[in-house]
Design a protein around this motif. Structure first.
Motif, mmCIF file in Angstrom:
data_model
loop_
_atom_site.group_PDB
_atom_site.id
_atom_site.type_symbol
_atom_site.label_atom_id
_atom_site.label_comp_id
_atom_site.label_asym_id
_atom_site.label_seq_id
_atom_site.Cartn_x
_atom_site.Cartn_y
_atom_site.Cartn_z
ATOM 1 N N ARG A 17 0.837 -1.204 0.000
ATOM 2 C CA ARG A 17 0.000 0.000 0.000
ATOM 3 C C ARG A 17 0.874 1.258 0.000
ATOM 4 O O ARG A 17 0.627 2.201 -0.748
ATOM 5 N N ILE A 18 1.905 1.267 0.825
ATOM 6 C CA ILE A 18 2.791 2.433 0.904
ATOM 7 C C ILE A 18 3.589 2.590 -0.390
ATOM 8 O O ILE A 18 3.686 3.685 -0.944
ATOM 9 N N LEU A 19 4.168 1.495 -0.890
ATOM 10 C CA LEU A 19 4.981 1.576 -2.112
ATOM 11 C C LEU A 19 4.164 1.995 -3.325
ATOM 12 O O LEU A 19 4.695 2.617 -4.243
ATOM 13 N N ALA A 20 2.878 1.661 -3.346
ATOM 14 C CA ALA A 20 2.035 2.018 -4.492
ATOM 15 C C ALA A 20 1.916 3.526 -4.651
ATOM 16 O O ALA A 20 1.725 4.018 -5.759
ATOM 17 N N THR A 21 2.063 4.261 -3.556
ATOM 18 C CA THR A 21 1.964 5.717 -3.651
ATOM 19 C C THR A 21 3.282 6.420 -3.386
ATOM 20 O O THR A 21 3.450 7.575 -3.755
ATOM 21 N N GLU A 22 4.221 5.725 -2.723
ATOM 22 C CA GLU A 22 5.505 6.337 -2.373
ATOM 23 C C GLU A 22 6.635 5.373 -2.714
ATOM 24 O O GLU A 22 7.314 4.866 -1.822
ATOM 25 N N GLY A 23 6.850 5.133 -3.981
ATOM 26 C CA GLY A 23 7.819 4.135 -4.430
ATOM 27 C C GLY A 23 9.262 4.438 -4.066
ATOM 28 O O GLY A 23 10.093 3.539 -4.041
ATOM 29 N N ARG A 24 9.574 5.679 -3.766
ATOM 30 C CA ARG A 24 10.958 6.054 -3.436
ATOM 31 C C ARG A 24 11.193 6.170 -1.942
ATOM 32 O O ARG A 24 12.216 6.678 -1.504
ATOM 33 N N VAL A 53 5.437 -10.101 -6.966
ATOM 34 C CA VAL A 53 4.345 -9.262 -6.467
ATOM 35 C C VAL A 53 4.690 -7.793 -6.710
ATOM 36 O O VAL A 53 3.852 -7.004 -7.123
ATOM 37 N N ILE A 54 5.951 -7.433 -6.457
ATOM 38 C CA ILE A 54 6.457 -6.120 -6.852
ATOM 39 C C ILE A 54 7.160 -6.341 -8.184
ATOM 40 O O ILE A 54 8.214 -6.962 -8.250
ATOM 41 N N ALA A 55 6.542 -5.865 -9.247
ATOM 42 C CA ALA A 55 7.053 -6.118 -10.596
ATOM 43 C C ALA A 55 8.173 -5.168 -10.988
ATOM 44 O O ALA A 55 8.903 -5.437 -11.935
ATOM 45 N N GLY A 56 8.312 -4.059 -10.290
ATOM 46 C CA GLY A 56 9.361 -3.104 -10.609
ATOM 47 C C GLY A 56 9.034 -1.748 -10.035
ATOM 48 O O GLY A 56 8.010 -1.565 -9.373
ATOM 49 N N TYR A 57 9.897 -0.812 -10.276
ATOM 50 C CA TYR A 57 9.745 0.554 -9.796
ATOM 51 C C TYR A 57 9.902 1.476 -11.005
ATOM 52 O O TYR A 57 10.703 1.204 -11.889
ATOM 53 N N ARG A 58 9.124 2.556 -11.030
ATOM 54 C CA ARG A 58 9.234 3.475 -12.149
ATOM 55 C C ARG A 58 8.784 4.860 -11.725
ATOM 56 O O ARG A 58 8.107 5.009 -10.714
ATOM 57 N N ALA A 59 9.160 5.833 -12.504
ATOM 58 C CA ALA A 59 8.710 7.199 -12.269
ATOM 59 C C ALA A 59 7.286 7.329 -12.785
ATOM 60 O O ALA A 59 6.945 6.804 -13.841
ATOM 61 N N MET A 60 6.449 8.012 -12.037
ATOM 62 C CA MET A 60 5.080 8.286 -12.478
ATOM 63 C C MET A 60 5.090 9.654 -13.150
ATOM 64 O O MET A 60 5.389 10.655 -12.511
ATOM 65 N N LEU A 61 4.802 9.694 -14.430
ATOM 66 C CA LEU A 61 4.854 10.920 -15.205
ATOM 67 C C LEU A 61 3.467 11.553 -15.276
ATOM 68 O O LEU A 61 2.459 10.851 -15.330
ATOM 69 N N ASP A 62 3.424 12.866 -15.310
ATOM 70 C CA ASP A 62 2.160 13.576 -15.443
ATOM 71 C C ASP A 62 1.930 13.866 -16.925
ATOM 72 O O ASP A 62 2.592 14.744 -17.494
ATOM 73 N N PRO A 63 1.009 13.135 -17.565
ATOM 74 C CA PRO A 63 0.792 13.341 -19.004
ATOM 75 C C PRO A 63 0.304 14.747 -19.350
ATOM 76 O O PRO A 63 0.632 15.256 -20.408
ATOM 77 N N TYR A 143 -14.476 7.182 -28.229
ATOM 78 C CA TYR A 143 -15.140 7.872 -27.128
ATOM 79 C C TYR A 143 -14.086 8.787 -26.503
ATOM 80 O O TYR A 143 -13.072 8.319 -25.999
ATOM 81 N N VAL A 144 -14.326 10.090 -26.553
ATOM 82 C CA VAL A 144 -13.371 11.051 -26.013
ATOM 83 C C VAL A 144 -13.690 11.286 -24.538
ATOM 84 O O VAL A 144 -14.836 11.564 -24.174
ATOM 85 N N ALA A 145 -12.659 11.163 -23.694
ATOM 86 C CA ALA A 145 -12.816 11.405 -22.262
ATOM 87 C C ALA A 145 -12.868 12.906 -22.010
ATOM 88 O O ALA A 145 -12.050 13.658 -22.537
ATOM 89 N N MET A 146 -13.824 13.336 -21.207
ATOM 90 C CA MET A 146 -13.945 14.743 -20.861
ATOM 91 C C MET A 146 -13.166 15.082 -19.602
ATOM 92 O O MET A 146 -12.648 16.183 -19.456
ATOM 93 N N GLU A 147 -13.072 14.103 -18.673
ATOM 94 C CA GLU A 147 -12.378 14.327 -17.418
ATOM 95 C C GLU A 147 -12.002 12.972 -16.828
ATOM 96 O O GLU A 147 -12.792 12.030 -16.888
ATOM 97 N N ALA A 148 -10.809 12.871 -16.266
ATOM 98 C CA ALA A 148 -10.401 11.660 -15.551
ATOM 99 C C ALA A 148 -10.810 11.840 -14.090
ATOM 100 O O ALA A 148 -10.282 12.712 -13.401
ATOM 101 N N VAL A 149 -11.753 11.046 -13.631
ATOM 102 C CA VAL A 149 -12.223 11.131 -12.268
ATOM 103 C C VAL A 149 -11.302 10.359 -11.332
ATOM 104 O O VAL A 149 -11.002 10.811 -10.235
ATOM 105 N N LYS A 150 -10.823 9.214 -11.801
ATOM 106 C CA LYS A 150 -9.844 8.400 -11.047
ATOM 107 C C LYS A 150 -8.942 7.748 -12.056
ATOM 108 O O LYS A 150 -9.411 7.072 -12.972
ATOM 109 N N GLU A 151 -7.633 7.941 -11.876
ATOM 110 C CA GLU A 151 -6.694 7.394 -12.856
ATOM 111 C C GLU A 151 -5.349 7.182 -12.195
ATOM 112 O O GLU A 151 -4.873 8.025 -11.437
ATOM 113 N N LEU A 152 -4.727 6.045 -12.478
ATOM 114 C CA LEU A 152 -3.351 5.824 -12.075
ATOM 115 C C LEU A 152 -2.483 6.371 -13.185
ATOM 116 O O LEU A 152 -2.670 6.033 -14.343
ATOM 117 N N VAL A 153 -1.550 7.230 -12.853
ATOM 118 C CA VAL A 153 -0.652 7.767 -13.876
ATOM 119 C C VAL A 153 0.659 7.055 -13.851
ATOM 120 O O VAL A 153 1.037 6.389 -12.954
#
Length: 153
Positions: A17-24, A53-63, A143-153
């Motif tokens: 749970r912690i690594l999913a949001t704070e990988g570093r 279970v932990i497949a790797g670590y990566r930077a989360m980019l803001d598209p 189908y064009v998305a108007m807004e991302a309500v919940k999204e993993l980046v």
């Protein structure tokens, strides 16, 4: 054989749970937050990595910050759904960088793509020159998305 999920205890789940949001996060801070010392925490991390279970670590980019704010979902229907045709499509779609996700679907269409581009005209070019040119594509619906309500980046 038991599933990986069944073998996770509350410490493992807290680590994930912690690594999913704070990988570093530093191992010492992770250990403090889950209530174990550093050595057992590091051993658990290694076990989770070795088990896949932990497949790797990566930077989360803001598209959005990268100028890729336009999101479209594309239904793709193929003209041929034999295994060779599916494999040809799968190989080719992986080579299109604008396709962020591709899922084979059990529905009236065969694949659902998530496509990210800078704007609608860029999307139109990707659809016309790349997606429609994929092997065995018979039809697409966008189908064009108007807004991302919940999204993993």
């Amino acid at each position: 054989m038991p599933s990986a999920r069944a073998s996770l205890d509350s410490y493992d789940e807290a680590i994930l749970r912690i690594l999913a949001t704070e990988g570093r996060i530093a191992a010492t801070e992770l250990a403090r937050r889950i209530g174990l010392s550093k050595s057992p925490t590091q051993a658990r991390l290694k076990r989770l990595e070795d088990a896949g279970v932990i497949a790797g670590y990566r930077a989360m980019l803001d598209p959005i910050a990268m100028g890729l704010a336009h999101v479209a979902f594309v239904e793709v229907r193929l003209s041929d759904t034999r295994e060779a045709a599916l494999q040809a499509f799968n190989r080719a779609v992986r080579a299109i960088p604008e396709v962020e996700q591709c899922h084979m679907i059990a529905s009236r269409f065969d694949y659902l793509l998530k496509v990210r581009t800078s704007d609608i005209s860029d999307y139109r070019r990707v659809l016309a020159e790349r997606i429609s040119a994929l092997p065995h594509v018979a039809a697409t619906s966008t189908y064009v998305a108007m807004e991302a309500v919940k999204e993993l980046v």
